[in-house]
Design a protein around this motif. Structure first.
Motif, short mmCIF file in Angstrom:
data_model
loop_
_atom_site.label_atom_id
_atom_site.label_comp_id
_atom_site.label_asym_id
_atom_site.label_seq_id
_atom_site.Cartn_x
_atom_site.Cartn_y
_atom_site.Cartn_z
N HIS A 155 -1.75 -6.73 -5.81
CA HIS A 155 -2.61 -5.54 -5.89
C HIS A 155 -4.06 -5.85 -5.53
O HIS A 155 -4.74 -5.04 -4.89
CB HIS A 155 -2.55 -4.96 -7.31
N SER A 215 0.78 3.92 -3.06
CA SER A 215 0.35 5.29 -2.75
C SER A 215 1.44 6.31 -3.05
O SER A 215 1.18 7.52 -3.06
CB SER A 215 -0.04 5.40 -1.28
N SER A 222 0.83 -1.21 0.00
CA SER A 222 0.00 0.00 0.00
C SER A 222 0.85 1.25 0.00
O SER A 222 0.51 2.25 -0.63
CB SER A 222 -0.95 0.00 1.21
N ARG A 223 2.01 1.21 0.70
CA ARG A 223 2.89 2.38 0.75
C ARG A 223 3.54 2.64 -0.61
O ARG A 223 3.73 3.78 -1.02
CB ARG A 223 3.98 2.19 1.81
N ASP A 258 -8.24 -1.19 -1.01
CA ASP A 258 -8.26 0.26 -0.82
C ASP A 258 -7.06 0.63 0.02
O ASP A 258 -7.12 0.68 1.23
CB ASP A 258 -9.56 0.69 -0.11
N SER A 259 -5.92 0.90 -0.63
CA SER A 259 -4.69 1.18 0.10
C SER A 259 -4.83 2.44 0.96
O SER A 259 -4.25 2.53 2.04
CB SER A 259 -3.51 1.33 -0.87
N ALA A 260 -5.61 3.40 0.50
CA ALA A 260 -5.78 4.63 1.28
C ALA A 260 -6.47 4.35 2.60
O ALA A 260 -6.10 4.91 3.63
CB ALA A 260 -6.60 5.65 0.47
N GLN A 292 -4.04 2.76 5.10
CA GLN A 292 -3.17 3.75 5.72
C GLN A 292 -3.92 4.60 6.74
O GLN A 292 -3.41 4.92 7.81
CB GLN A 292 -2.55 4.65 4.65
#
Length: 230
Positions: A136, A94, A90-91, A141-143, A146
């Protein structure tokens, strides 16, 4: 400035010296713990290069400490054949992590990749790109991942979450946060590796995180406030 956050076994004195010889115009700073970045952060930091074992702690720091200059690039040092967990994926997706500098390539290649990063370029090993593509779908939802971690990493929230752990689980989490492998944890605590795996599984489940990296981030967030001591 080039700020390197790494343990001795990742960034030896010889490698540090090689970087200084290759880039004599740079102010190269090497620190073993992410928390020290607060003291060294400067507005002219070109690249913050972080040992993978130190990244969870680094990610728990506030934005001002991590990114003194919006133009600063952040990259992680990790093995070429790294199997990234969801948090690191995710980092990267993003843009918080701009690249991976392999720790298991020869020095000339290592310095060449470092030069690319110092010039603002990005580098992800080809095999890791394939793993990122495969991973992936796991990061829907990587956001939100985080945001959830940032919320949980507030000291008081972290303290309340860590209170759910038993004393033994707190001991295991403390060693996980230090970057210890399961076999090291097992030997130090006189447990079997299977028991350590069970403890880590229970820790992740109780804390409501996705992996041991996010659990370690909560541990470091808790260090900022009185409360449960792991």
């Amino acid at each position: 400035m080039l700020l390197i956050i790494a343990r001795q076994d990742t960034m030896s004195d010889a490698l540090h010296a090689a970087v200084e010889r290759a880039f004599p115009w740079l102010d190269v700073r090497l620190i073993p713990e992410a928390a020290q970045a607060r003291e060294l952060a400067q507005s002219n930091t070109q690249l913050i290069l972080i040992d993978l074992a130190c990244y969870a702690e680094f990610a728990s720091l506030d934005d001002e400490a991590r990114f003194p200059d919006p133009a600063s690039t952040v990259a992680v040092m990790a093995p070429m054949h790294l199997d990234p967990d969801d948090f690191l994926v995710s980092r990267i997706l993003s843009g918080a992590v701009k690249g991976i500098l392999p720790t298991d390539v020869n020095l000339d290649i290592w310095l060449s990749i470092l030069q690319i990063m110092l010039k603002g370029g990005e580098y992800i090993p080809p095999n890791l790109i394939r793993k990122l593509q495969g991973a992936h779908h796991r990061v829907a939802d990587s956001a939100s991942i985080q945001a959830d971690l940032a919320s949980a990493a507030r000291p008081e929230a972290a303290r309340r979450m860590l209170e759910k752990l038993t004393t033994r689980e707190q001991e295991v989490l403390c060693m996980v946060a230090q970057g210890c492998q399961n076999k090291v944890i097992a030997a130090d605590l006189e447990l079997s590796e299977n028991t350590v795996k069970i403890h880590i599984h229970n820790i992740i489940k109780k804390l409501g995180v996705h992996n041991r990296t996010e659990a370690a981030a909560l541990f470091f967030a808790n260090e900022k406030t009185p409360g449960v001591q792991a």
